[in-house]
Motif scaffolding. Structure first.
Motif, PDB file in Angstrom:
ATOM      1  N   VAL A 184       0.762  -1.225   0.064  1.00 40.72           N
ATOM      2  CA  VAL A 184       0.097  -0.003   0.052  1.00 40.72           C
ATOM      3  C   VAL A 184       0.864   1.433  -0.057  1.00 40.72           C
ATOM      4  CG1 VAL A 184      -1.763   1.264   1.147  1.00 40.72           C
ATOM      5  CG2 VAL A 184      -1.830  -1.450   1.331  1.00 40.72           C
ATOM      6  N   ARG A 185       0.603   1.944  -1.087  1.00 42.69           N
ATOM      7  CA  ARG A 185       1.507   3.231  -1.202  1.00 42.69           C
ATOM      8  C   ARG A 185       0.929   4.448  -0.544  1.00 42.69           C
ATOM      9  NH1 ARG A 185       2.277   4.624  -7.597  1.00 42.69           N
ATOM     10  NH2 ARG A 185      -0.023   4.480  -7.203  1.00 42.69           N
ATOM     11  N   ASN A 186       1.654   5.442  -0.307  1.00 48.46           N
ATOM     12  CA  ASN A 186       1.117   6.700   0.336  1.00 48.46           C
ATOM     13  C   ASN A 186       0.481   7.799  -0.693  1.00 48.46           C
ATOM     14  OD1 ASN A 186       3.110   7.738  -0.729  1.00 48.46           O
ATOM     15  ND2 ASN A 186       3.978   8.450   1.150  1.00 48.46           N
ATOM     16  N   GLN A 187       0.468   7.483  -1.976  1.00 51.17           N
ATOM     17  CA  GLN A 187      -0.069   8.468  -2.855  1.00 51.17           C
ATOM     18  C   GLN A 187      -0.809   7.539  -4.054  1.00 51.17           C
ATOM     19  OE1 GLN A 187       1.025   9.905  -5.967  1.00 51.17           O
ATOM     20  NE2 GLN A 187       2.845   8.316  -6.098  1.00 51.17           N
ATOM     21  N   SER A 188      -1.635   8.369  -4.685  1.00 53.62           N
ATOM     22  CA  SER A 188      -2.191   8.021  -5.861  1.00 53.62           C
ATOM     23  C   SER A 188      -2.425   9.145  -6.815  1.00 53.62           C
ATOM     24  CB  SER A 188      -3.535   7.248  -5.695  1.00 53.62           C
ATOM     25  OG  SER A 188      -4.035   6.909  -6.951  1.00 53.62           O
ATOM     26  N   GLY A 189      -1.655   9.066  -7.951  1.00 56.20           N
ATOM     27  CA  GLY A 189      -1.558  10.223  -8.857  1.00 56.20           C
ATOM     28  C   GLY A 189      -1.468  11.510  -8.165  1.00 56.20           C
ATOM     29  N   GLY A 190      -0.495  11.526  -7.177  1.00 54.56           N
ATOM     30  CA  GLY A 190      -0.093  12.741  -6.387  1.00 54.56           C
ATOM     31  C   GLY A 190      -1.144  13.349  -5.461  1.00 54.56           C
ATOM     32  N   ARG A 191      -2.292  12.421  -5.287  1.00 56.27           N
ATOM     33  CA  ARG A 191      -3.183  12.786  -4.248  1.00 56.27           C
ATOM     34  C   ARG A 191      -2.758  11.818  -2.829  1.00 56.27           C
ATOM     35  NH1 ARG A 191      -9.636  12.123  -5.192  1.00 56.27           N
ATOM     36  NH2 ARG A 191     -10.237  13.382  -3.329  1.00 56.27           N
ATOM     37  N   PRO A 192      -2.534  12.555  -1.697  1.00 55.38           N
ATOM     38  CA  PRO A 192      -2.243  11.530  -0.636  1.00 55.38           C
ATOM     39  C   PRO A 192      -3.188  10.439  -0.015  1.00 55.38           C
ATOM     40  CG  PRO A 192      -1.872  13.932  -0.116  1.00 55.38           C
ATOM     41  CD  PRO A 192      -2.715  13.835  -1.410  1.00 55.38           C
ATOM     42  N   VAL A 193      -2.773   9.220  -0.127  1.00 56.66           N
ATOM     43  CA  VAL A 193      -3.691   8.236   0.437  1.00 56.66           C
ATOM     44  C   VAL A 193      -3.380   7.679   1.826  1.00 56.66           C
ATOM     45  CG1 VAL A 193      -4.379   5.658  -0.120  1.00 56.66           C
ATOM     46  CG2 VAL A 193      -3.810   7.402  -2.013  1.00 56.66           C
ATOM     47  N   ARG A 194      -4.522   7.891   2.475  1.00 59.27           N
ATOM     48  CA  ARG A 194      -4.450   7.606   4.040  1.00 59.27           C
ATOM     49  C   ARG A 194      -4.245   5.862   4.205  1.00 59.27           C
ATOM     50  NH1 ARG A 194      -8.291  11.298   7.742  1.00 59.27           N
ATOM     51  NH2 ARG A 194      -6.656  12.758   7.911  1.00 59.27           N
ATOM     52  N   ARG A 195      -5.204   5.244   3.504  1.00 61.01           N
ATOM     53  CA  ARG A 195      -5.485   3.701   3.556  1.00 61.01           C
ATOM     54  C   ARG A 195      -6.197   3.072   2.487  1.00 61.01           C
ATOM     55  NH1 ARG A 195      -8.000   5.795   7.847  1.00 61.01           N
ATOM     56  NH2 ARG A 195      -6.288   5.366   9.296  1.00 61.01           N
ATOM     57  N   LEU A 196      -6.319   1.713   2.288  1.00 65.13           N
ATOM     58  CA  LEU A 196      -7.140   1.229   1.374  1.00 65.13           C
ATOM     59  C   LEU A 196      -8.008   0.345   1.773  1.00 65.13           C
ATOM     60  CD1 LEU A 196      -4.346   0.193  -1.569  1.00 65.13           C
ATOM     61  CD2 LEU A 196      -5.624   2.443  -1.445  1.00 65.13           C
ATOM     62  N   HIS A 197      -9.174   0.187   1.094  1.00 65.14           N
ATOM     63  CA  HIS A 197     -10.285  -0.874   1.300  1.00 65.14           C
ATOM     64  C   HIS A 197     -10.393  -1.737   0.161  1.00 65.14           C
ATOM     65  CE1 HIS A 197     -11.247   1.778   4.998  1.00 65.14           C
ATOM     66  NE2 HIS A 197     -11.086   2.579   4.090  1.00 65.14           N
ATOM     67  N   TYR A 198     -10.063  -3.079   0.366  1.00 65.40           N
ATOM     68  CA  TYR A 198     -10.373  -4.029  -0.609  1.00 65.40           C
ATOM     69  C   TYR A 198     -11.440  -4.837  -0.512  1.00 65.40           C
ATOM     70  CZ  TYR A 198      -5.517  -3.413  -2.480  1.00 65.40           C
ATOM     71  OH  TYR A 198      -4.465  -3.046  -3.103  1.00 65.40           O
ATOM     72  N   ILE A 238     -11.632  -8.298  -7.593  1.00 61.85           N
ATOM     73  CA  ILE A 238     -11.336  -7.543  -6.505  1.00 61.85           C
ATOM     74  C   ILE A 238     -11.334  -5.976  -6.831  1.00 61.85           C
ATOM     75  CG2 ILE A 238      -9.442  -7.137  -4.817  1.00 61.85           C
ATOM     76  CD1 ILE A 238      -8.518 -10.052  -5.290  1.00 61.85           C
ATOM     77  N   TRP A 239     -11.769  -5.241  -5.640  1.00 60.55           N
ATOM     78  CA  TRP A 239     -11.976  -3.891  -5.899  1.00 60.55           C
ATOM     79  C   TRP A 239     -11.500  -3.111  -4.881  1.00 60.55           C
ATOM     80  CZ3 TRP A 239     -15.726  -7.553  -6.522  1.00 60.55           C
ATOM     81  CH2 TRP A 239     -16.416  -7.711  -7.739  1.00 60.55           C
ATOM     82  N   LYS A 240     -10.824  -1.867  -5.138  1.00 62.18           N
ATOM     83  CA  LYS A 240      -9.912  -1.169  -4.227  1.00 62.18           C
ATOM     84  C   LYS A 240     -10.750   0.165  -4.174  1.00 62.18           C
ATOM     85  CE  LYS A 240      -5.873  -0.467  -5.994  1.00 62.18           C
ATOM     86  NZ  LYS A 240      -4.606  -0.969  -6.346  1.00 62.18           N
ATOM     87  N   ARG A 241     -10.869   0.701  -2.936  1.00 57.18           N
ATOM     88  CA  ARG A 241     -11.403   2.053  -2.560  1.00 57.18           C
ATOM     89  C   ARG A 241     -10.190   2.639  -1.754  1.00 57.18           C
ATOM     90  NH1 ARG A 241     -15.033   3.882   1.530  1.00 57.18           N
ATOM     91  NH2 ARG A 241     -15.285   1.681   2.205  1.00 57.18           N
ATOM     92  N   GLU A 242      -9.872   3.727  -2.313  1.00 55.56           N
ATOM     93  CA  GLU A 242      -8.631   4.683  -1.742  1.00 55.56           C
ATOM     94  C   GLU A 242      -9.413   5.771  -0.829  1.00 55.56           C
ATOM     95  OE1 GLU A 242      -5.330   4.604  -5.292  1.00 55.56           O
ATOM     96  OE2 GLU A 242      -6.815   6.646  -5.143  1.00 55.56           O
ATOM     97  N   GLU A 243      -8.756   5.779   0.391  1.00 53.29           N
ATOM     98  CA  GLU A 243      -9.354   6.579   1.208  1.00 53.29           C
ATOM     99  C   GLU A 243      -8.250   7.901   1.444  1.00 53.29           C
ATOM    100  OE1 GLU A 243     -10.395   5.198   5.053  1.00 53.29           O
ATOM    101  OE2 GLU A 243      -9.740   7.129   5.933  1.00 53.29           O
ATOM    102  N   TYR A 244      -8.790   9.088   1.154  1.00 52.51           N
ATOM    103  CA  TYR A 244      -8.091  10.139   1.086  1.00 52.51           C
ATOM    104  C   TYR A 244      -8.461  11.097   2.437  1.00 52.51           C
ATOM    105  CZ  TYR A 244      -8.485   8.806  -3.607  1.00 52.51           C
ATOM    106  OH  TYR A 244      -8.472   8.122  -4.813  1.00 52.51           O
ATOM    107  N   GLU A 245      -7.767  12.178   2.488  1.00 51.03           N
ATOM    108  CA  GLU A 245      -8.253  13.212   3.754  1.00 51.03           C
ATOM    109  C   GLU A 245      -9.222  13.427   3.860  1.00 51.03           C
ATOM    110  OE1 GLU A 245      -5.434  16.234   4.509  1.00 51.03           O
ATOM    111  OE2 GLU A 245      -3.669  14.998   4.422  1.00 51.03           O
ATOM    112  N   ASP A 246     -10.064  13.711   2.455  1.00 50.22           N
ATOM    113  CA  ASP A 246     -11.352  14.272   2.230  1.00 50.22           C
ATOM    114  C   ASP A 246     -12.354  13.330   1.457  1.00 50.22           C
ATOM    115  OD1 ASP A 246      -9.989  14.044  -0.070  1.00 50.22           O
ATOM    116  OD2 ASP A 246     -10.622  16.109  -0.731  1.00 50.22           O
ATOM    117  N   GLY A 247     -12.036  12.408   1.796  1.00 52.22           N
ATOM    118  CA  GLY A 247     -13.078  11.181   1.168  1.00 52.22           C
ATOM    119  C   GLY A 247     -12.673   9.944   0.695  1.00 52.22           C
ATOM    120  N   THR A 248     -13.421   9.207  -0.205  1.00 47.94           N
ATOM    121  CA  THR A 248     -12.901   7.940  -0.814  1.00 47.94           C
ATOM    122  C   THR A 248     -13.526   7.971  -1.948  1.00 47.94           C
ATOM    123  OG1 THR A 248     -14.798   6.532  -0.389  1.00 47.94           O
ATOM    124  CG2 THR A 248     -13.345   6.858   1.499  1.00 47.94           C
TER     125      THR A 248
END
Lengths: 80, 140
Positions: free
Chosen positions: B36-50, B123-133
């Motif tokens: 799990v990486r801390n950013q996606s397309g330059g947007r900070p990622v907090r955690r992932l939900h698979y 399998i699906w991945k939901r990225e969680e950001y500071e301001d939403g998912t």
């Protein structure tokens, strides 16, 4: 004939439930199912793709559907 | 060859996946470990939900491994373990491990399996950001 359709990921969010039951007369084919689901939930049409799985396999649009089938909508996958 | 395939909500034991493909007939074990990486397309990622459609994911994984065996008949052993649920930064999301007699095929087969997994396994991945998912890859 009615059908139950399992929903995952964003399709579950759009429809608001993890299983939707389509009462008789239900769609007879995969293509009809997709058309009916998009008619009821237009946001499904905005997805990059939306496949249908029948009994754990990706199904072609002309495949027939039966009450006993395990049917699911498959939005764009993102494993790995 | 019976591949080791699993979808788990528990932390992945990488050493166990490597041990699962160990065989005296193989001179090469190749593994891909997705984390799990801390950013996606330059947007900070907090955690992932698979989320996983387990029965279909395992069916499709079986097909992917069968295709790999067709391409590389010398494949000795394969293990694929994918995590589901909530993952924190640095957590292991997926391990693909293969064993072959020589190294060239081990790199190729391992890459084929992870690349194809990403295209077909349910399998699906939901990225969680500071301001939403956001569900990854859902929209064009």
């Amino acid at each position: 004939m009615s059908l139950k359709v399992a929903l995952f990921g964003i399709t579950r969010d759009i429809v608001g439930t993890s299983v939707i039951e389509l009462p008789a007369p239900a769609p007879a084919t995969v293509g009809e199912l997709l058309a009916e689901m998009r008619r009821q939930y237009p946001a499904l049409g905005e997805l990059r793709s939306c496949a249908v799985a029948v009994n754990n396999e990706y199904a072609a649009l002309d495949q027939s559907l039966h009450t006993v089938d395990e049917i699911a909508l498959i939005p764009p996958v993102a494993g790995g | 060859m019976t591949p080791t395939l699993s979808i788990t909500d528990q932390p992945i034991d990488v050493a166990a996946a490597l041990a699962a493909v160990q065989t005296d007939a193989a001179g090469a074990v190749n593994a891909f470990i997705g984390t799990v990486r801390n950013q996606s397309g330059g947007r900070p990622v907090r955690r992932l939900h698979y989320e996983s459609y387990d029965s279909m994911a395992l069916t499709q994984l079986g097909h992917v491994v069968a295709q790999a065996v067709e391409k590389w008949p010398m494949l000795q052993e394969v293990a694929v373990v994918h995590r589901k649920g909530t993952l924190e930064l640095g957590d292991v999301a997926v391990v693909v491990a293969v064993a072959t007699p020589h190294r060239a095929e081990s790199f190729a087969a391992c890459q084929f399996i992870i690349d194809t997994l990403k295209q077909v396994v349910t399998i699906w991945k939901r990225e969680e950001y500071e301001d939403g998912t956001e569900w990854v890859a859902a929209h064009p």
